[in-house]
Design an enzyme around this catalytic site. Structure first.
Site, short mmCIF file in Angstrom:
data_model
loop_
_atom_site.label_atom_id
_atom_site.label_comp_id
_atom_site.label_asym_id
_atom_site.label_seq_id
_atom_site.Cartn_x
_atom_site.Cartn_y
_atom_site.Cartn_z
N SER A 131 -6.55 -6.45 -8.65
CA SER A 131 -6.89 -5.44 -8.19
C SER A 131 -7.61 -4.31 -8.93
O SER A 131 -6.71 -4.05 -10.03
CB SER A 131 -6.32 -4.89 -6.67
OG SER A 131 -6.99 -3.95 -6.22
N TYR A 144 1.09 -1.66 -2.13
CA TYR A 144 0.15 -2.52 -2.41
C TYR A 144 -0.02 -2.28 -4.21
O TYR A 144 -0.19 -3.14 -4.85
CB TYR A 144 -0.97 -2.62 -1.97
CG TYR A 144 -2.22 -3.70 -2.47
CD1 TYR A 144 -2.33 -4.97 -2.06
CD2 TYR A 144 -3.32 -3.04 -3.10
CE1 TYR A 144 -3.15 -5.83 -2.42
CE2 TYR A 144 -4.37 -4.13 -3.46
CZ TYR A 144 -4.17 -5.22 -3.12
OH TYR A 144 -5.15 -6.30 -3.62
#
Length: 272
Positions: A131, A144
């Site tokens: 990501s 995250y």
């Protein structure tokens, strides 16, 4: 070629699976729900059901897939992940462990299974879906962020350790992508964070509004096919790159991280 793709019920995983199948490759996928298993089997995938939080089940499932492919796995795509929303001071250790179990430890277990198999067959490719939040951090996404930073470090190390083995490790780093990621993050956020009693309650209301928003939640959102196209590039390359950026924000923040002092970048990210 034979592909094993995790978390393929929707979004990036499904798009990658469909794209590789359309190119004539054999694709095995993982899902968690029986309805998804039936749906994906009906369109020609080899489907195994697994809850990736149960690390002990990973090797038997991996062996099952390799047996299905008659002992030859060419590409592993670790896509399965979820997003933990919440300020770090509101994230309990067991919640953070759950985040890492799926986003990091399951990935590591599958990766070492694949490496052992690929050493036997003298080559293969491992693709990790990371990501933009593995490059830079966003507030209220600490769990995250941390899991993706760990994944980036894992892959950087593996490239050094696998040098000369003909086993290639690449990261795909998307920004905003059309998927069910936001919907699932909302469910998990409301379940794991004491929103009402947090000092960040007002910020959380903004987060709830964003997560509940229909349609695109961020500018520059791309369809999941954009990640599948990067996977195709990796598959066709004899020497894949270490990283493949997807979406404008990833290119932008990847560039800014290289050129800006940390304090300047922090000021930009704090307003995002």
């Amino acid at each position: 070629m034979n592909f094993f793709i995790t978390g393929a019920s929707s979004g990036i995983g499904l798009s990658c699976a469909m794209h590789m199948q359309a190119l004539g490759h054999n694709v095995a996928v993982t899902v968690r729900k029986e309805t998804d298993r039936q749906r994906l089997e009906s369109i020609g995938f080899y489907v195994v059901m697994i809850d990736l939080t149960n690390i002990e089940l990973i090797k038997p499932v991996f062996d099952q897939v390799v047996d299905h492919f008659d002992g030859q796995l060419d590409v592993l795509v670790n896509n399965a992940a979820f997003g933990q929303v919440g300020a770090l001071e509101d994230i309990k250790v067991d919640v953070l462990k759950a985040q890492f179990n799926v986003n990091f430890f399951a990935v590591h277990e599958l990766t070492i299974c694949a490496i052992k198999q690929m050493r036997i067959q003298n080559g293969g490719k491992i693709v990790q879906i990371s990501s933009v939040l593995g490059l830079v951090s966003m507030k209220m996404r600490g769990g995250y962020n941390s899991s993706k930073y760990a994944l980036e470090g894992l892959c950087d190390t593996l490239r050094l350790e696998l040098k000369g083995s003909n086993i290639h490790v690449s990261l795909i780093e998307p920004g905003p992508i059309t998927s069910n990621f936001r919907k699932n993050a909302l469910i998990n956020f409301e379940k794991t964070v004491d929103i009402k009693h947090s000092v960040f309650n007002q910020d959380y209301q903004t987060q709830l509004t964003r997560l509940k928003k229909q349609g695109k939640a961020a500018r520059f959102t791309l369809p999941a096919k954009a990640c599948a196209n990067k996977l195709e590039k990796i598959v066709k390359s004899k020497r894949p790159s270490a990283r493949y950026y997807v979406t404008f924000p990833t290119y932008l923040f990847g560039f800014l991280k290289r050129i800006l002092p940390a304090s300047w970048l922090d000021n930009i990210l704090a307003r995002s």
